[in-house]
Write a protein that holds these residues in place. Sequence first.
Motif, PDB file in Angstrom:
ATOM      1  N   ASP A  95       0.897  -1.190   0.206  1.00 57.91           N
ATOM      2  CA  ASP A  95       0.089   0.033  -0.043  1.00 57.91           C
ATOM      3  C   ASP A  95       0.835   1.332   0.026  1.00 57.91           C
ATOM      4  O   ASP A  95       0.588   2.273  -0.843  1.00 57.91           O
ATOM      5  N   ALA A  96       1.993   1.268   0.773  1.00 54.18           N
ATOM      6  CA  ALA A  96       2.895   2.399   0.821  1.00 54.18           C
ATOM      7  C   ALA A  96       3.497   2.422  -0.394  1.00 54.18           C
ATOM      8  O   ALA A  96       3.774   3.728  -0.864  1.00 54.18           O
ATOM      9  N   LEU A  97       3.907   1.387  -0.971  1.00 50.33           N
ATOM     10  CA  LEU A  97       4.685   1.574  -2.490  1.00 50.33           C
ATOM     11  C   LEU A  97       3.542   1.979  -3.447  1.00 50.33           C
ATOM     12  O   LEU A  97       3.883   2.706  -4.546  1.00 50.33           O
ATOM     13  N   THR A  98       2.360   1.818  -3.511  1.00 51.71           N
ATOM     14  CA  THR A  98       1.390   2.220  -4.522  1.00 51.71           C
ATOM     15  C   THR A  98       1.294   3.596  -4.087  1.00 51.71           C
ATOM     16  O   THR A  98       1.195   4.323  -5.360  1.00 51.71           O
ATOM     17  N   ALA A  99       1.326   4.196  -3.076  1.00 52.81           N
ATOM     18  CA  ALA A  99       1.094   5.536  -2.723  1.00 52.81           C
ATOM     19  C   ALA A  99       2.113   6.258  -3.279  1.00 52.81           C
ATOM     20  O   ALA A  99       1.973   7.402  -3.919  1.00 52.81           O
ATOM     21  N   SER A 100       3.312   5.837  -3.101  1.00 53.62           N
ATOM     22  CA  SER A 100       4.704   6.464  -3.606  1.00 53.62           C
ATOM     23  C   SER A 100       4.635   6.516  -5.033  1.00 53.62           C
ATOM     24  O   SER A 100       5.045   7.264  -5.782  1.00 53.62           O
TER      25      SER A 100
END
Length: 188
Positions: A95-100
Motif C-alpha cells: 500500500d505504501a509502495l502504491t502511494a509513492s
Amino acid sequence: MGVVVGGIVAVLAIALVWWVVRTYNRLVRLRNQTQASWAQIDVQLKRRHELIPNLVEGARGYAAHERETLEAVVTARGAATDAGLGVVGKAAAEDALTASLGKLIALGEAYPQLKADRHFATLQTELATAEDKIAYARQFYNSAVQSYHTALESFPGNLVSQIGGAHGRREYFEAGAAAQDAPQVRFA
C-alpha cells in the motif's frame, strides 16, 4: 446375529475412517491452494518491483530535483521486498509502495518531456498490466483463503481439523486505502 452386527460395525468404522480421510485431504488441498495462490501474488509483486527501478531512473533524468519523490519510491520498494513480512505486513508495505508510485506517475503529468518519453510510457504500461495481474492474483488468493476458512469452520472440517491438528487460518491480502487509489496511468 452377532456376525451381522459385527459386519455393520465394521462397515460403519470403515465409512467413518474414509470420511475422516476424505475431509482431511480436502483441508490439505485447500491449504495448498492458498499457498499456491500466495506464490502467484509473490510472482506478480516481484515483477512490479523489477519495473520500479527503471521508472525511477527514467523519471530521474527529467525530474532530478524531485529527489524526495524518487527516494520515497525507492524506500517503499525496499520495504515491500522484505522477505520476512507476513501477509498483513506485505499488504501494508505494498500500500505504501502504491502511494509513492502514484506520486511518481504524477511526475509524468508535471513534466511533459517525461510524459512524452517512450521508455517511460512503456514502463507505465507494463506497470498498469502488473497492477491488473496483482489485483487478479489478490482476488484469487482471497477466494482460496475464504474457501479454506469455510472448510475449516464448517462441519465436518471443524471436527477433522481438530483431530488432525489445526491447520491454522490464513490472513487475507487486503488492499488498504492507498492501494484503492492506485496509480493512474494516463497516456498522451
